[in-house]
Design an enzyme around this catalytic site. Structure first.
Site, mmCIF file in Angstrom:
data_model
loop_
_atom_site.group_PDB
_atom_site.id
_atom_site.type_symbol
_atom_site.label_atom_id
_atom_site.label_comp_id
_atom_site.label_asym_id
_atom_site.label_seq_id
_atom_site.Cartn_x
_atom_site.Cartn_y
_atom_site.Cartn_z
ATOM 1 N N GLU A 264 16.110 98.784 67.594
ATOM 2 C CA GLU A 264 17.571 98.913 67.694
ATOM 3 C C GLU A 264 18.040 97.726 68.498
ATOM 4 O OE1 GLU A 264 20.824 98.994 69.244
ATOM 5 O OE2 GLU A 264 20.221 100.734 70.433
ATOM 6 N N GLU A 475 16.728 107.021 65.144
ATOM 7 C CA GLU A 475 16.446 107.853 66.305
ATOM 8 C C GLU A 475 17.488 108.967 66.364
ATOM 9 O OE1 GLU A 475 14.410 104.780 69.388
ATOM 10 O OE2 GLU A 475 16.536 104.417 69.024
#
Length: 499
Positions: A264, A475
């Site tokens: 990320e 996530e």
């Protein structure tokens, strides 16, 4: 829990209240670095060291991986319900230390105490979510003929590595370590170098509640700890949140051992205000979206796209909202924004503000806060640029601070074009009173999450991750469990009964 006095007095009091050794947590115990080296994270509010932390290296990483590897078989074989119960015991222990977590977050990151506490509570919610999701996990059966039985096993990787960012250490620990453990893996965690304290505390509480070696925390620099962790042949999965250049380097390193990664990598996120939006509500929403945590959020709302019909009304309401986000002492009651996380980062933000002026954008307000007792800290005021061209560097590159940029559009297609004309694609906000516009924009914007008439909408169960250079992998949802397991197909022949 709040402190009173001058800025230096409150922070000196707070540092005295820290009563803990901050070493590595390996195989159920807190220990010094193998080298004996230490470092001192700095309080960004006063630019003074907070405490001493073990400065680990490859030897400590190897010890942590060995401990995690030794614990992996039993932890992975444990019934998911039993694993979930142990995770909840760990969460309960962390909840008992919320005040300590909040204090550490205020000192090492500069978060206001209330916000630091809320971020930890949010992270603990994700730990509990993953514990529940893992229990509900079901197997897969593949239809075959009568002469065979085919099914799919979901098996943990074993040892996993998590490299955490400094802006939300415990929240992101919940996202990453919670998923890894619930899926049956053990963890070796590298806390962020500027902000390792709360992660070490979490590791120490894990050592009191979980089997030895299940959670290991190894503080140190990226080169001394991160690199050998990524490159270790016994680490089966890596999860990282941070910058694009570091993420790219992690991919290159992980390629040598063909280790799967979840990345990320930040964003340059748009917030689109359509002409039918509630202007005052949109102004309040986007001010929070850009100034929360001093703008140091990968999903911060940085590019504000406003329809020309409501431009004037929105700008007035928005600038008024920013008055409630002036920086102050993170330990004082009522503070909404503390300093930036460290002095070097404040310099980087200021360089981008200088760049904005050079590129011809109009600075409406903001800049560094260098008055009185704040002069030594990494403080930065809410900063806004108008007359921003989408091609300017300030419109394309992630600043990662309390800086927002105003754009004007006249047509729907123009707004979508500006929103998508960056290399990132993490999150986006949409303000509109028209459900059709909301659904259409949510489909057309290139982002992993789109929030309508709100911002910061990530909750347990909603996948979070990016498009384009904002990374890959998900996530915060059931997909995170899947990303921490390997699928194995089993096909068994079934013969006719012998009798």
């Amino acid at each position: 829990m709040h402190y009173t006095g001058t800025l230096r007095e409150t922070h000196a009091q707070a540092r005295e209240d820290i009563d803990r050794e901050f070493g590595a947590v390996i195989d159920g115990e807190t220990r010094s670095a193998a080298s004996g080296e230490t470092f001192e994270p700095t309080d960004p509010a006063v630019n003074e060291p907070i405490t001493t932390v073990a400065s680990c290296d490859e030897a400590d990483v190897n010890a942590a991986v060995e401990a995690a590897d030794a614990a992996a078989a039993d932890w992975g074989a444990m019934d998911a319900t039993d694993r979930g119960d142990l995770l909840r015991e760990w969460v309960a222990a962390m909840r008992d230390h919320l005040d300590e977590f909040a204090l550490l977050g205020a000192l090492e990151v500069g978060k206001p105490l209330e916000f630091a506490r809320a971020d930890v509570e949010n992270g603990l919610d994700f730990f509990e979510y993953y514990a529940s999701v893992a229990v509900a996990e079901t197997g897969e059966h593949v239809r075959t003929g009568d002469d065979s039985h085919a099914y799919v096993r979901h098996e943990p990787y074993g040892v996993t590595g998590q490299i955490l960012p400094w802006n939300y250490p415990i929240l992101l620990m919940g996202w990453k370590v919670g998923a890894a453990l619930a899926a049956g893996n053990t963890a070796v965690v590298k806390p962020p170098s500027p902000a390792p304290l709360s992660v070490i505390l979490a590791g120490q509480l894990a050592a009191e509640t979980l089997p030895d070696g299940v959670v290991n925390v190894v503080p140190g620099s990226g080169s001394a700890v991160g690199d050998p962790l990524i490159d270790h042949p016994r680490v089966g999965k890596i999860s990282f949140t941070g910058s694009v250049p570091v993420g790219q380097e992690i991919m290159r390193t992980a390629a040598d051992t063909v280790t799967p990664v979840t990345l990320e990598l930040g964003g340059k996120n748009p917030f689109i205000v359509f002409p039918d939006a509630d202007v005052e509500e949109a102004a309040a929403t986007v001010a929070t979206g850009g100034m929360y945590n001093a703008g140091q959020s990968c999903d911060s709302a940085t590019r504000i796209l406003v329809h020309e019909d409501v431009e004037e009304a929105f700008r007035e309401a928005y600038l008024d909202e920013l008055d409630g986000w002036e920086p102050g002492d993170p330990l004082a009651e009522g503070t909404t924004m503390g300093p930036l996380a460290y002095a070097g980062h404040a310099e980087s933000v200021d360089d981008y503000v200088d760049l904005g002026r050079e590129e011809g954008a109009t600075l409406l307000r903001g800049g560094p806060l260098e008055d009185g007792e704040y002069a030594e800290g990494a403080y930065y005021r809410p900063t806004v640029f108008d007359d921003v061209d989408p091609e300017m560097r300030i419109a394309q590159e992630e600043v990662f601070g309390p800086v927002q940029f105003l754009f004007t559009f006249s047509e729907y297609e123009e707004a979508i074009e500006i929103a998508n004309d960056v290399e990132y694609g993490l999150t986006a906000g949409v303000a509109t009173g028209n459900p059709s516009v909301a659904h259409r924009a949510a489909a057309d914007v290139e982002a992993g999450s789109v929030w309508v008439n709100r911002y910061f909408g990530t909750i347990p169960g909603t996948p979070f991750g990016g498009f384009k250079q904002s990374g890959f992998g998900r996530e915060c949802a059931a997909q995170a469990i899947e990303e921490h397991q390997r699928a194995k197909s089993v096909n068994m022949a079934i013969d006719d009964p012998p009798y």
